[in-house]
Design a protein around this motif. Sequence first.
Motif, PDB file in Angstrom:
ATOM      1  N   UNK A 170       0.785  -1.233   0.000  1.00  0.00           N
ATOM      2  CA  UNK A 170       0.000   0.000   0.000  1.00  0.00           C
ATOM      3  C   UNK A 170       0.812   1.275   0.000  1.00  0.00           C
ATOM      4  N   UNK A 171       2.024   1.244   0.568  1.00  0.00           N
ATOM      5  CA  UNK A 171       2.842   2.452   0.649  1.00  0.00           C
ATOM      6  C   UNK A 171       3.931   2.482  -0.415  1.00  0.00           C
ATOM      7  N   UNK A 172       3.822   1.608  -1.430  1.00  0.00           N
ATOM      8  CA  UNK A 172       4.891   1.458  -2.409  1.00  0.00           C
ATOM      9  C   UNK A 172       4.413   1.828  -3.801  1.00  0.00           C
ATOM     10  N   UNK A 173       5.356   2.203  -4.665  1.00  0.00           N
ATOM     11  CA  UNK A 173       4.998   2.447  -6.054  1.00  0.00           C
ATOM     12  C   UNK A 173       4.705   1.123  -6.744  1.00  0.00           C
ATOM     13  N   UNK A 174       4.159   1.196  -7.944  1.00  0.00           N
ATOM     14  CA  UNK A 174       3.668   0.000  -8.626  1.00  0.00           C
ATOM     15  C   UNK A 174       4.758  -1.037  -8.857  1.00  0.00           C
ATOM     16  N   UNK A 178       5.073  -4.676  -7.014  1.00  0.00           N
ATOM     17  CA  UNK A 178       5.110  -5.935  -7.764  1.00  0.00           C
ATOM     18  C   UNK A 178       6.263  -6.809  -7.287  1.00  0.00           C
ATOM     19  N   UNK A 179       7.393  -6.196  -6.942  1.00  0.00           N
ATOM     20  CA  UNK A 179       8.532  -6.964  -6.442  1.00  0.00           C
ATOM     21  C   UNK A 179       8.211  -7.604  -5.088  1.00  0.00           C
ATOM     22  N   UNK A 180       7.562  -6.849  -4.221  1.00  0.00           N
ATOM     23  CA  UNK A 180       7.183  -7.382  -2.916  1.00  0.00           C
ATOM     24  C   UNK A 180       6.165  -8.503  -3.082  1.00  0.00           C
ATOM     25  N   UNK A 184       6.249 -12.545  -1.832  1.00  0.00           N
ATOM     26  CA  UNK A 184       5.180 -13.257  -1.129  1.00  0.00           C
ATOM     27  C   UNK A 184       4.745 -14.503  -1.906  1.00  0.00           C
ATOM     28  N   UNK A 185       4.659 -14.388  -3.227  1.00  0.00           N
ATOM     29  CA  UNK A 185       4.286 -15.539  -4.046  1.00  0.00           C
ATOM     30  C   UNK A 185       5.331 -16.647  -3.955  1.00  0.00           C
ATOM     31  N   UNK A 186       6.599 -16.264  -3.935  1.00  0.00           N
ATOM     32  CA  UNK A 186       7.665 -17.258  -3.804  1.00  0.00           C
ATOM     33  C   UNK A 186       7.583 -17.972  -2.453  1.00  0.00           C
ATOM     34  N   UNK A 187       7.297 -17.213  -1.403  1.00  0.00           N
ATOM     35  CA  UNK A 187       7.166 -17.811  -0.073  1.00  0.00           C
ATOM     36  C   UNK A 187       5.994 -18.781  -0.042  1.00  0.00           C
ATOM     37  N   UNK A 188       4.895 -18.400  -0.678  1.00  0.00           N
ATOM     38  CA  UNK A 188       3.737 -19.283  -0.737  1.00  0.00           C
ATOM     39  C   UNK A 188       4.055 -20.544  -1.542  1.00  0.00           C
ATOM     40  N   UNK A 189       4.758 -20.379  -2.653  1.00  0.00           N
ATOM     41  CA  UNK A 189       5.118 -21.531  -3.483  1.00  0.00           C
ATOM     42  C   UNK A 189       6.007 -22.508  -2.709  1.00  0.00           C
ATOM     43  N   UNK A 190       6.754 -21.977  -1.729  1.00  0.00           N
ATOM     44  CA  UNK A 190       7.618 -22.824  -0.912  1.00  0.00           C
ATOM     45  C   UNK A 190       6.869 -23.460   0.257  1.00  0.00           C
ATOM     46  N   UNK A 191       5.551 -23.179   0.362  1.00  0.00           N
ATOM     47  CA  UNK A 191       4.744 -23.842   1.369  1.00  0.00           C
ATOM     48  C   UNK A 191       4.210 -22.972   2.482  1.00  0.00           C
ATOM     49  N   UNK A 192       4.550 -21.679   2.481  1.00  0.00           N
ATOM     50  CA  UNK A 192       4.087 -20.784   3.539  1.00  0.00           C
ATOM     51  C   UNK A 192       2.613 -20.424   3.326  1.00  0.00           C
ATOM     52  N   UNK A 193       1.833 -20.450   4.381  1.00  0.00           N
ATOM     53  CA  UNK A 193       0.446 -20.008   4.327  1.00  0.00           C
ATOM     54  C   UNK A 193       0.414 -18.490   4.467  1.00  0.00           C
ATOM     55  N   UNK A 194      -0.319 -17.815   3.584  1.00  0.00           N
ATOM     56  CA  UNK A 194      -0.337 -16.358   3.577  1.00  0.00           C
ATOM     57  C   UNK A 194      -1.771 -15.860   3.550  1.00  0.00           C
ATOM     58  N   UNK A 195      -2.083 -14.912   4.426  1.00  0.00           N
ATOM     59  CA  UNK A 195      -3.344 -14.182   4.398  1.00  0.00           C
ATOM     60  C   UNK A 195      -3.001 -12.708   4.273  1.00  0.00           C
ATOM     61  N   UNK A 196      -3.538 -12.055   3.241  1.00  0.00           N
ATOM     62  CA  UNK A 196      -3.187 -10.668   2.980  1.00  0.00           C
ATOM     63  C   UNK A 196      -4.442  -9.808   2.886  1.00  0.00           C
ATOM     64  N   UNK A 197      -4.430  -8.680   3.560  1.00  0.00           N
ATOM     65  CA  UNK A 197      -5.447  -7.641   3.395  1.00  0.00           C
ATOM     66  C   UNK A 197      -4.962  -6.691   2.313  1.00  0.00           C
ATOM     67  N   UNK A 198      -5.826  -6.380   1.375  1.00  0.00           N
ATOM     68  CA  UNK A 198      -5.406  -5.470   0.313  1.00  0.00           C
ATOM     69  C   UNK A 198      -6.606  -4.764  -0.305  1.00  0.00           C
ATOM     70  N   UNK A 199      -6.347  -3.547  -0.793  1.00  0.00           N
ATOM     71  CA  UNK A 199      -7.327  -2.833  -1.615  1.00  0.00           C
ATOM     72  C   UNK A 199      -6.989  -2.979  -3.096  1.00  0.00           C
ATOM     73  N   UNK A 201      -6.663  -4.942  -6.417  1.00  0.00           N
ATOM     74  CA  UNK A 201      -7.128  -6.172  -7.066  1.00  0.00           C
ATOM     75  C   UNK A 201      -5.990  -7.006  -7.641  1.00  0.00           C
ATOM     76  N   UNK A 202      -4.923  -6.340  -8.079  1.00  0.00           N
ATOM     77  CA  UNK A 202      -3.784  -7.085  -8.633  1.00  0.00           C
ATOM     78  C   UNK A 202      -3.137  -7.951  -7.563  1.00  0.00           C
ATOM     79  N   UNK A 203      -2.990  -7.404  -6.354  1.00  0.00           N
ATOM     80  CA  UNK A 203      -2.437  -8.182  -5.244  1.00  0.00           C
ATOM     81  C   UNK A 203      -3.381  -9.322  -4.891  1.00  0.00           C
ATOM     82  N   UNK A 204      -4.665  -9.019  -4.830  1.00  0.00           N
ATOM     83  CA  UNK A 204      -5.652 -10.044  -4.472  1.00  0.00           C
ATOM     84  C   UNK A 204      -5.637 -11.203  -5.454  1.00  0.00           C
ATOM     85  N   UNK A 205      -5.437 -10.898  -6.727  1.00  0.00           N
ATOM     86  CA  UNK A 205      -5.465 -11.946  -7.735  1.00  0.00           C
ATOM     87  C   UNK A 205      -4.270 -12.885  -7.647  1.00  0.00           C
TER      88      UNK A 205
END
Length: 228
Positions: A170-174, A178-180, A184-199, A201-205
Motif C-alpha cells: 500500500x505504501x509502495x509504487x507500482x 510488484x517486487x514485494x 510473497x508468491x515465492x514464499x507461498x510456493x515454498x509452502x508458507x500459508x499467507x493471508x493478505x489484506x489489500x485494496x 485487485x492485482x495483489x488479491x489476484x
Amino acid sequence: MIRLVGVTKSYTVGDQVVRVLKGIDLEVHKGEFVALMGPSGSGKSTLMHILGLLDQPDAGTYELNGQSVSVLTARELARLRNESIGFVFQNFHLIPRMSALRNVELPMVYRGVPRAKRRARAMELLERVGMKDRMHHLPNALSGGQRQRVAIARALANDPPLLLADEPTGALDQQTGAEILGILQDLNAAGRTIVVITHDPHVARAGQRILYMVDGEIVREEARDEHR
C-alpha cells in the motif's frame, strides 16, 4: 491451519456498541494464499488482529493448527504468536534506531535464540530478500521497498508457518509493489500459508481465494486456482 466459527467482535464507542464482526466463519488450509478485500470499516483489520492473536473475539471459536486459542493464557498466546505467525504491515513498523540486521534479529531475541545463531539466520534472510548489501543500514536510510523487504525478513525470523500481511504494497509504487508481491508468491510456493489484506485487485489476484468483506461479514468468495 485456520478455523473460525461464529466469531464476533464489538467495541463500545461512547454509549454505543459497534458490532465490527458479525459471525465470521472461515477456514484457511495449510499452504494457501488467501486475500481479504473490502471497503474501509468492513472489519478486515479487526479480523486480521484476531487471526494474529493480537485481539480476542467476543464469541465464537478460533483454532490455529488445531489448537483452540480461547483457552490459552496471555503468556501462551504471546509464545504461540511469536513462534507461529509472521506479520508484515503497510508502514513496516521497523525500529528506527536499529539496523536492518538487528530488526530481523529481534523476534529471535524474544525467543531466546543464541546470538551467533540469530545473527546468521538474519543475514541469510536478508540475503534471500535481496538486502545483503544494505543489512547494516538504519531504516531511514532505506527506500520504502527496501524497508518492506526487511519487514518480510523479520516476519520470517522464527520460520512461522503463517504470514499475515496488512496492505503490504500500500505504501509502495507500482513496480516496487510488484517486487514485494513476487516475494510473497515465492514464499507461498515454498509452502508458507499467507493471508493478505489489500485494496489492490492485482495483489488479491495473486491468491488462490479472494474473500470479500462488507459490514463485518464475509459476503462472497472467489476461487482463483487458475493462477497456479
